[in-house]
Structures are given as structure tokens and as C-alpha cells.
Design an enzyme around this catalytic site. Structure first.
Site, short mmCIF file in Angstrom:
data_model
loop_
_atom_site.label_atom_id
_atom_site.label_comp_id
_atom_site.label_asym_id
_atom_site.label_seq_id
_atom_site.Cartn_x
_atom_site.Cartn_y
_atom_site.Cartn_z
N HIS A 10 18.69 -27.37 70.11
CA HIS A 10 19.04 -28.57 69.32
C HIS A 10 19.59 -29.68 70.23
O HIS A 10 20.42 -30.47 69.81
CB HIS A 10 20.03 -28.23 68.21
CG HIS A 10 19.38 -27.52 67.05
ND1 HIS A 10 19.08 -28.14 65.86
CD2 HIS A 10 18.95 -26.24 66.92
CE1 HIS A 10 18.51 -27.26 65.04
NE2 HIS A 10 18.42 -26.09 65.66
N ALA A 41 7.58 -17.99 62.80
CA ALA A 41 8.19 -17.22 63.89
C ALA A 41 9.01 -18.11 64.82
O ALA A 41 9.55 -17.64 65.81
CB ALA A 41 7.11 -16.49 64.69
N GLY A 42 9.07 -19.41 64.52
CA GLY A 42 9.81 -20.32 65.40
C GLY A 42 9.07 -20.56 66.70
O GLY A 42 9.68 -20.87 67.72
N SER A 73 3.32 -25.39 63.83
CA SER A 73 3.04 -26.72 63.28
C SER A 73 2.76 -27.72 64.39
O SER A 73 1.82 -28.52 64.29
CB SER A 73 4.17 -27.19 62.36
OG SER A 73 5.39 -27.16 63.04
N ASP A 101 8.85 -29.54 70.63
CA ASP A 101 7.69 -28.68 70.39
C ASP A 101 6.40 -29.37 70.86
O ASP A 101 5.55 -28.76 71.51
CB ASP A 101 7.58 -28.33 68.90
CG ASP A 101 8.89 -27.80 68.35
OD1 ASP A 101 9.75 -27.40 69.17
OD2 ASP A 101 9.07 -27.80 67.12
C1 GLA Z 1 12.73 -27.02 66.34
C2 GLA Z 1 12.46 -28.52 66.42
C3 GLA Z 1 12.70 -29.03 67.85
C4 GLA Z 1 14.07 -28.61 68.38
C5 GLA Z 1 14.32 -27.12 68.14
C6 GLA Z 1 15.71 -26.70 68.46
O1 GLA Z 1 11.81 -26.32 67.11
O2 GLA Z 1 11.15 -28.80 66.02
O3 GLA Z 1 12.55 -30.43 67.89
O4 GLA Z 1 15.08 -29.40 67.82
O5 GLA Z 1 14.05 -26.74 66.80
O6 GLA Z 1 16.01 -26.88 69.81
#
Ligand code: GLA
Length: 396
Positions: free
Chosen positions: A38, A127-128, A132, A176
């Protein structure tokens, strides 16, 4: 390497659905966040890596003002929308929002007469791992090439982010999209999200990343994410009103300043800002440790990062904590933390190469016992970033 079989599946599916061959194809990878949580939308630093899972986007222009999109992996998912200013939607076709957004933002209006598009991806959803962003960026490269535009990678990243903000309602940073675009084989992506300067330090030859998806999908990820972002902005405004130097984002506040002022801050803002300020400092230290080959010290920063997520930012969850704690006790594990937005999703483990397989097996077994479900850890090294994907000659 992208999954060649998946590309072939997408190609056959395109020919079957559209009755012709695609004219462009692109591949964009997902990403794993290695250190710096973040921090991107706080104009800070992140170390991340592209992974070898991602999304293919195959397309050919149409001239009838319609956009037709389908998914080769889930053939029941298909959608048709207007080429002129498609709007975001909330129904069962909301999976198309990222593509609608990218199209609306990238296609030159006078030439935006539609497309046939097929997607095919192998990133587990929720899954993070940024499925997307992989979809936005693969679509952006395909559309750029359909129109022969010269849009540079940072602009493509911003278009992906804007699609996410305006069409999916997530106020994400640029992490991302930048990682998907700037990934490099066997290198990390080190980004300064103020200058948008990207460097690519080598990933240590004797290490692996193990990505373990908890399978937990937080119900309210979007609103929790947006709320954290608001807290960070409020904390930056709080410091701005008190510190003698300019503060445009939490990037401008040091840990020493935080310590001086924390007791007077609203407690929630003190916690949130401790996380972001601490993460920025950890990334700076981490880059130095990598350069010096001190992987154990780098790994310790990953554990500290997770603890800060858990207690300060409160974006962890019991399954993530369980896997990090379990990993911490395994020989050969250098570090572990949650990766990405949080509230579920994946843990990333930094492991010594010879022990990576046994660590993955141990994590799989523990998770099965603890959560009663199968978990499929991925053992990775950083992969190549997004790019056009060559179509076989006969299909042109
Ligand atoms: C998600 C968001 C990113 C970033 C991360 C946390 O993946 O899309 O922009 O803020 O969380 O680091």
C-alpha cells in the site's frame, strides 16, 4: 514462459467464435508484490515481480460499432457492448468492465468501430495476483496495436488504472499495471511511484518465490481497500498541517517524525501511517540488502512487513497469518508476507532454492489440515513483462 497450450486454445476459440483469425494478440502477466505494501498510491516504493501466469487477449477490428468479447477458458462468458463510449455495468457481465474501460480510454473515437476479442488467462481469480491488471494490460496492448498507436508503457499503465477506478470502482495505485508491463525475467521491478522511475535489480540466483493462495476472497475488498486509501490521505493531510516541510503524500514523512507525533494523532491514522512509512523504509533497506546479497536480512524485512500489515494496516486475515507463521518455522524460508491488497489472497515466501519444493509441500500439507482445502503453491522466479504475442503466420 506464457502457457503456449492456453494460447492455442484461445486461438481456436477465436476462429470458432468470430469465423476469422485475430489480427493482434498480446500477453500480460500477473504480479507478486515482494516488499512495499500500500505504498504505491502514497507515492512510495515497491519491489515486485511479474509471474509466469497471465492473460492472453486476441482481437480483430469490427466495423459495425459492436464489441464482442468472450473467454476461451469459460466459454459461457460472452458479452456484446457498443463501441461508442461503453459504460461500466453491474450485472453478471461486470467481468467485461476492465476491457470496456480500456477500450473507452484508448480507442481513438473516430476509429472506434468495434472489435471481436477473446481472453484466456491462468491466474487464479481473487488470489491477489492481479488478474485484473493482466486483463487490462493485455487488452491495452492489443487495442494499441489494432490502431497502430505509439502509446508508451507508462501511459498504458495509467489507462489500466483509470479503467480500474472508473469502471470497477477500485481506487488502486499503479503497482499492478507497472509490474505487468515492466517485468523482466529473473529481475525484480523496483518502482518509485513518485517519479515513476523503474529499476530492475537482479533477483538472487539462489532463491525462489513461493506464492501460496489462501483461497480466501474477502467480500468487501473494494470498500476496505478504498477505506485504507482514504485513511492514508487523511494521515498525510494531518502531517501536512503540522510538519515544517511540504507533505504531498505519506512518502514525505519519516519514521522519526511519525514517532514524534504519533501520540497526538487519531489512533487509526497513526496505525495506518506507521505501516506505509515503515514499508517505504523497508523497501529502501531491502534494495540495499539485495545489492549486498544479504538475503536473510531481506527476508526479515518481509516478516516485519507482514506484522505491520497485521497490526497496523489491518489488511491481513487468519489464513494469511497462519501461512506466514507456518512458513517462518520451516528451514530454508528466508521471509514471508502477504502480497498485494490483502484481506485474503496470497502469501509470498522467499525461499532458498534447494528447499523450495519441500517448503511448498509442507505449506500445502499444513494448509490442507488447517483449512480443509487443497492449496496449490507456485514456485517462481520473476518473469518477462507484457508484450504483443506472435500470431502464427497462417492465421494472419
Ligand atoms: C493492490 C492494488 C495496488 C497496490 C496493492 C497494495 O494490488 O491494486 O495498486 O496498492 O494492492 O500494495
Amino acid at each position: 514462459m506464457p502457457n503456449e497450450a492456453l494460447f492455442q486454445q484461445a486461438l481456436s476459440f477465436f476462429i470458432q467464435r468470430a469465423g476469422r483469425t485475430p489480427t493482434v494478440a498480446a500477453f500480460a502477466p500477473g504480479r507478486v508484490e515482494v516488499l512495499g505494501n500500500h505504498t504505491d498510491y502514497n507515492e512510495g516504493f515497491v519491489l515486485s515481480a511479474a509471474i509466469d501466469r497471465g492473460t492472453f487477449f486476441l482481437a480483430a477490428p469490427r466495423t459495425d460499432g459492436r464489441c464482442r468479447l468472450s473467454d476461451a477458458v469459460h466459454p459461457d462468458l460472452q458479452s456484446e457492448f457498443p463501441a461508442a463510449n461503453p459504460s461500466p455495468i453491474k450485472n453478471q457481465e461486470s467481468w467485461t468492465n476492465y476491457v470496456r474501460g480500456v477500450w473507452a480510454l484508448l480507442a481513438p473515437p473516430e476509429r472506434a468501430t468495434g472489435f471481436d476479442g477473446v481472453i484466456a488467462g491462468d491466474i487464479p481469480l481473487g488470489a491477489g495476483l492481479s488478474s485484473s491488471a493482466a486483463l487490462e494490460i493485455s487488452a491495452a496492448i492489443a487495442f494499441r496495436d489494432i490502431f497502430g498507436l505509439k502509446t508508451d508503457p507508462l501511459e498504458l499503465a495509467r489507462i489500466g488504472q483509470a479503467a480500474e477506478h472508473r469502471y470497477a470502482g477500485v481506487k488502486c495505485g499503479l503497482l499492478d499495471q507497472v509490474t505487468s508491463l515492466f517485468g523482466q525475467l529473473d529481475h525484480l521491478v523496483e518502482t518509485d511511484f513518485r517519479s515513476l522511475n523503474v529499476r530492475r535489480p537482479p533477483f538472487p540466483a539462489n532463491a525462489r518465490l513461493i506464492v501460496c493462495n489462501t483461497g480466501v476472497k474477502h467480500q468487501l475488498v473494494e470498500s476496505a481497500y478504498n477505506e485504507r486509501r482514504t485513511h492514508c490521505e487523511e494521515a498525510a493531510a494531518w502531517f501536512r498541517a503540522r510538519l515544517p516541510h511540504p507533505v504531498s503524500a505519506l512518502r514525505d514523512v519519516s519514521m522519526a517524525e511519525w514517532e514524534q507525533w504519533a501520540a497526538q494523532m487519531p489512533p487509526i491514522l497513526a496505525k495506518r501511517s506507521a505501516h506505509v512509512i515503515g514499508e517505504n523504509e523497508r523497501v529502501v533497506k531491502g534494495v540495499q540488502f539485495l545489492r549486498e546479497g544479504r538475503l536473510d536480512r531481506f527476508g526479515r524485512l518481509m516478516f516485519e512487513s507482514h506484522a505491520s500489515s497485521r497490526y497496523n494496516f489491518q489488511n491481513s486475515c487468519p489464513a494469511l497469518d497462519f501461512l506466514v507463521e507456518r512458513a517462518q518455522r520451516l528451514p530454508g524460508v528466508l521471509g514471508a508476507r502477504l502480497s498485494g491488497g490483502g484481506f485474503g489472497g496470497s502469501v509470498v515466501v522467499l525461499a532458498e532454492t534447494p528447499r523450495a519444493e519441500s517448503i511448498a509441500t509442507a505449506l500445502r500439507r499444513s494448509a490442507e489440515m488447517e483449512f480443509g482445502r487443497t492449496l496449490d503453491p507456485l514456485i517462481l522466479r520473476p518473469s518477462e513483462g507484457a508484450r504483443p504475442f506472435p500470431l502464427p503466420l497462417r492465421s494472419k
